[in-house]
Scaffold this motif. Structure first.
Motif, mmCIF file in Angstrom:
data_model
loop_
_atom_site.group_PDB
_atom_site.id
_atom_site.type_symbol
_atom_site.label_atom_id
_atom_site.label_comp_id
_atom_site.label_asym_id
_atom_site.label_seq_id
_atom_site.Cartn_x
_atom_site.Cartn_y
_atom_site.Cartn_z
ATOM 1 N N LYS A 94 -3.716 -13.658 14.142
ATOM 2 C CA LYS A 94 -4.453 -13.478 12.896
ATOM 3 C C LYS A 94 -3.981 -14.475 11.841
ATOM 4 O O LYS A 94 -2.980 -15.150 12.017
ATOM 5 C CB LYS A 94 -4.260 -12.046 12.376
ATOM 6 N N ARG A 95 -4.733 -14.535 10.750
ATOM 7 C CA ARG A 95 -4.354 -15.346 9.600
ATOM 8 C C ARG A 95 -3.690 -14.431 8.567
ATOM 9 O O ARG A 95 -3.851 -13.212 8.612
ATOM 10 C CB ARG A 95 -5.587 -16.011 8.973
ATOM 11 N N PHE A 96 -2.978 -15.039 7.619
ATOM 12 C CA PHE A 96 -2.247 -14.293 6.599
ATOM 13 C C PHE A 96 -2.846 -14.552 5.227
ATOM 14 O O PHE A 96 -3.099 -15.709 4.864
ATOM 15 C CB PHE A 96 -0.771 -14.698 6.620
ATOM 16 N N ALA A 97 -3.095 -13.469 4.483
ATOM 17 C CA ALA A 97 -3.623 -13.575 3.122
ATOM 18 C C ALA A 97 -2.876 -12.612 2.214
ATOM 19 O O ALA A 97 -2.440 -11.544 2.645
ATOM 20 C CB ALA A 97 -5.115 -13.260 3.108
ATOM 21 N N ILE A 98 -2.737 -13.006 0.963
ATOM 22 C CA ILE A 98 -2.168 -12.136 -0.064
ATOM 23 C C ILE A 98 -3.265 -11.821 -1.060
ATOM 24 O O ILE A 98 -3.947 -12.730 -1.548
ATOM 25 C CB ILE A 98 -0.994 -12.804 -0.804
ATOM 26 N N VAL A 99 -3.443 -10.540 -1.366
ATOM 27 C CA VAL A 99 -4.376 -10.130 -2.405
ATOM 28 C C VAL A 99 -3.547 -9.647 -3.597
ATOM 29 O O VAL A 99 -2.688 -8.784 -3.460
ATOM 30 C CB VAL A 99 -5.381 -9.050 -1.921
ATOM 31 N N TRP A 100 -3.778 -10.291 -4.734
ATOM 32 C CA TRP A 100 -3.080 -9.946 -5.969
ATOM 33 C C TRP A 100 -3.970 -9.030 -6.797
ATOM 34 O O TRP A 100 -5.143 -9.334 -7.015
ATOM 35 C CB TRP A 100 -2.779 -11.209 -6.777
ATOM 36 N N GLU A 101 -3.391 -7.930 -7.262
ATOM 37 C CA GLU A 101 -4.126 -6.970 -8.074
ATOM 38 C C GLU A 101 -3.252 -6.510 -9.229
ATOM 39 O O GLU A 101 -2.069 -6.837 -9.290
ATOM 40 C CB GLU A 101 -4.550 -5.771 -7.231
ATOM 41 N N GLN A 102 -3.863 -5.735 -10.147
ATOM 42 C CA GLN A 102 -3.100 -5.123 -11.222
ATOM 43 C C GLN A 102 -3.728 -3.790 -11.608
ATOM 44 O O GLN A 102 -4.930 -3.576 -11.408
ATOM 45 C CB GLN A 102 -3.005 -6.035 -12.445
ATOM 46 N N LYS A 103 -2.904 -2.921 -12.124
ATOM 47 C CA LYS A 103 -3.335 -1.587 -12.547
ATOM 48 C C LYS A 103 -4.435 -1.714 -13.599
ATOM 49 O O LYS A 103 -4.339 -2.537 -14.517
ATOM 50 C CB LYS A 103 -2.143 -0.831 -13.124
ATOM 51 N N GLY A 104 -5.485 -0.910 -13.422
ATOM 52 C CA GLY A 104 -6.560 -0.876 -14.405
ATOM 53 C C GLY A 104 -7.587 -1.986 -14.272
ATOM 54 O O GLY A 104 -8.525 -2.057 -15.062
ATOM 55 N N CYS A 105 -7.461 -2.833 -13.289
ATOM 56 C CA CYS A 105 -8.388 -3.954 -13.102
ATOM 57 C C CYS A 105 -9.700 -3.427 -12.509
ATOM 58 O O CYS A 105 -9.725 -2.970 -11.366
ATOM 59 C CB CYS A 105 -7.757 -4.974 -12.157
ATOM 60 N N PRO A 106 -10.806 -3.495 -13.275
ATOM 61 C CA PRO A 106 -12.072 -2.959 -12.756
ATOM 62 C C PRO A 106 -12.614 -3.767 -11.574
ATOM 63 O O PRO A 106 -13.263 -3.210 -10.691
ATOM 64 C CB PRO A 106 -13.012 -3.035 -13.963
ATOM 65 N N THR B 262 -10.937 5.124 -1.804
ATOM 66 C CA THR B 262 -9.633 4.546 -1.507
ATOM 67 C C THR B 262 -8.570 5.414 -2.157
ATOM 68 O O THR B 262 -8.847 6.168 -3.075
ATOM 69 C CB THR B 262 -9.527 3.104 -2.055
ATOM 70 N N LYS B 263 -7.378 5.279 -1.668
ATOM 71 C CA LYS B 263 -6.257 6.019 -2.243
ATOM 72 C C LYS B 263 -5.658 5.190 -3.364
ATOM 73 O O LYS B 263 -5.658 3.960 -3.304
ATOM 74 C CB LYS B 263 -5.211 6.296 -1.172
ATOM 75 N N MET B 264 -5.133 5.869 -4.356
ATOM 76 C CA MET B 264 -4.455 5.207 -5.459
ATOM 77 C C MET B 264 -2.956 5.341 -5.237
ATOM 78 O O MET B 264 -2.453 6.450 -4.992
ATOM 79 C CB MET B 264 -4.864 5.860 -6.778
ATOM 80 N N GLY B 265 -2.252 4.226 -5.305
ATOM 81 C CA GLY B 265 -0.807 4.250 -5.120
ATOM 82 C C GLY B 265 -0.083 4.620 -6.400
ATOM 83 O O GLY B 265 -0.680 4.659 -7.485
ATOM 84 N N ASP B 266 1.200 4.864 -6.292
ATOM 85 C CA ASP B 266 2.029 5.184 -7.455
ATOM 86 C C ASP B 266 2.046 4.050 -8.473
ATOM 87 O O ASP B 266 2.297 4.266 -9.651
ATOM 88 C CB ASP B 266 3.466 5.495 -7.024
ATOM 89 N N ASP B 267 1.760 2.838 -8.011
ATOM 90 C CA ASP B 267 1.749 1.670 -8.894
ATOM 91 C C ASP B 267 0.405 1.477 -9.600
ATOM 92 O O ASP B 267 0.216 0.516 -10.344
ATOM 93 C CB ASP B 267 2.105 0.405 -8.110
ATOM 94 N N GLY B 268 -0.544 2.391 -9.350
ATOM 95 C CA GLY B 268 -1.845 2.294 -10.004
ATOM 96 C C GLY B 268 -2.822 1.372 -9.303
ATOM 97 O O GLY B 268 -3.908 1.099 -9.822
ATOM 98 N N LEU B 269 -2.463 0.881 -8.122
ATOM 99 C CA LEU B 269 -3.342 -0.001 -7.361
ATOM 100 C C LEU B 269 -4.059 0.795 -6.279
ATOM 101 O O LEU B 269 -3.486 1.700 -5.681
ATOM 102 C CB LEU B 269 -2.548 -1.139 -6.701
ATOM 103 N N HIS B 270 -5.303 0.429 -6.021
ATOM 104 C CA HIS B 270 -6.045 1.024 -4.911
ATOM 105 C C HIS B 270 -5.417 0.541 -3.616
ATOM 106 O O HIS B 270 -4.968 -0.604 -3.525
ATOM 107 C CB HIS B 270 -7.517 0.591 -4.956
ATOM 108 N N LYS B 271 -5.386 1.391 -2.606
ATOM 109 C CA LYS B 271 -4.722 1.065 -1.341
ATOM 110 C C LYS B 271 -5.699 1.144 -0.178
ATOM 111 O O LYS B 271 -6.574 1.999 -0.152
ATOM 112 C CB LYS B 271 -3.558 2.023 -1.074
ATOM 113 N N GLN B 272 -5.521 0.262 0.774
ATOM 114 C CA GLN B 272 -6.223 0.317 2.057
ATOM 115 C C GLN B 272 -5.165 0.636 3.112
ATOM 116 O O GLN B 272 -4.092 0.017 3.119
ATOM 117 C CB GLN B 272 -6.889 -1.031 2.379
ATOM 118 N N ASP B 273 -5.472 1.560 4.008
ATOM 119 C CA ASP B 273 -4.477 1.948 5.007
ATOM 120 C C ASP B 273 -4.171 0.836 6.000
ATOM 121 O O ASP B 273 -3.188 0.887 6.719
ATOM 122 C CB ASP B 273 -4.885 3.237 5.728
ATOM 123 N N TRP B 274 -4.976 -0.201 6.028
ATOM 124 C CA TRP B 274 -4.760 -1.294 6.965
ATOM 125 C C TRP B 274 -4.049 -2.486 6.320
ATOM 126 O O TRP B 274 -3.736 -3.460 6.989
ATOM 127 C CB TRP B 274 -6.084 -1.734 7.589
#
Length: 192
Positions: free
Chosen positions: A54-66, A22-34
């Protein structure tokens, strides 16, 4: 000959591993192109998901989260799982400690980190699932509008299972997620 075999195996393994990076964003989060790239207006995002069937979902993440990293390099690396979610959901990624301004369903504009507090997001990854339409969010604030929540990291079966549970609207029928998983597991068992 052994060296050639070892090199071939290592090359094949690195090719497979690279295919799922996966790509890493400037915010330190892994990114999915979709993942959804939006203006961060949740009402509009839900309306767009509904419009596209489709349905709507939010995924919450943080930098450094294994565990967030595992979600990307294990769960989303599974082609079948990733394709199913992409075909059925619009997924918005938000940062637990982020400062981008998000317009909540009720019109309140907050930085991501304040929205996370409003929604009682305390650890990552957390996936929130919302109703099928904006009308179903009317009069609800914060997490009160979500129909389900996946709190933390789950292996592929349970991870995909929660997306299917919401898609099948089992929450609306009063079925607990655990019962849904048991039902799915029993359905896969051969008859005795």
């Amino acid at each position: 000959m052994k060296r050639l075999l070892v090199l071939t195996v290592l090359l094949a393994w690195s090719t497979i591993a690279t295919a799922h990076e996966t790509k890493m964003g400037d915010d330190g989060l892994h990114k999915q192109d979709w993942f959804l790239n939006s203006f961060l207006d949740l009402k509009d995002d839900l309306a767009e998901a509904t419009k596209s069937g489709k349905r709507f979902a939010i995924v919450w993440e943080q930098k450094g989260c294994p565990y967030c990293a595992d979600m990307h390099v294990i769960n989303f690396a599974d082609d079948k799982l990733r394709t199913w979610i992409k075909d059925h959901y619009v997924v918005l990624q938000l940062n637990l400690w982020g400062s981008r301004e998000v317009t909540d369903f009720d019109g309140q504009v907050l930085p991501e980190k304040e929205l996370a507090r409003k929604y009682r997001i305390t650890f990552t990854p957390t996936v929130q699932y919302f109703p099928e339409s904006v009308a179903e969010m009317a009069g609800k604030k914060g997490a009160d509008g979500e129909v389900a929540r996946l709190p933390g990291y789950f292996r592929n079966g349970h991870f995909l299972g929660m997306f299917e549970y919401v898609w099948d609207k089992r929450y609306a029928k009063g079925q607990d997620f655990q019962r849904y998983i048991i039902e799915k597991s029993e359905a896969r068992q051969p008859s005795r």
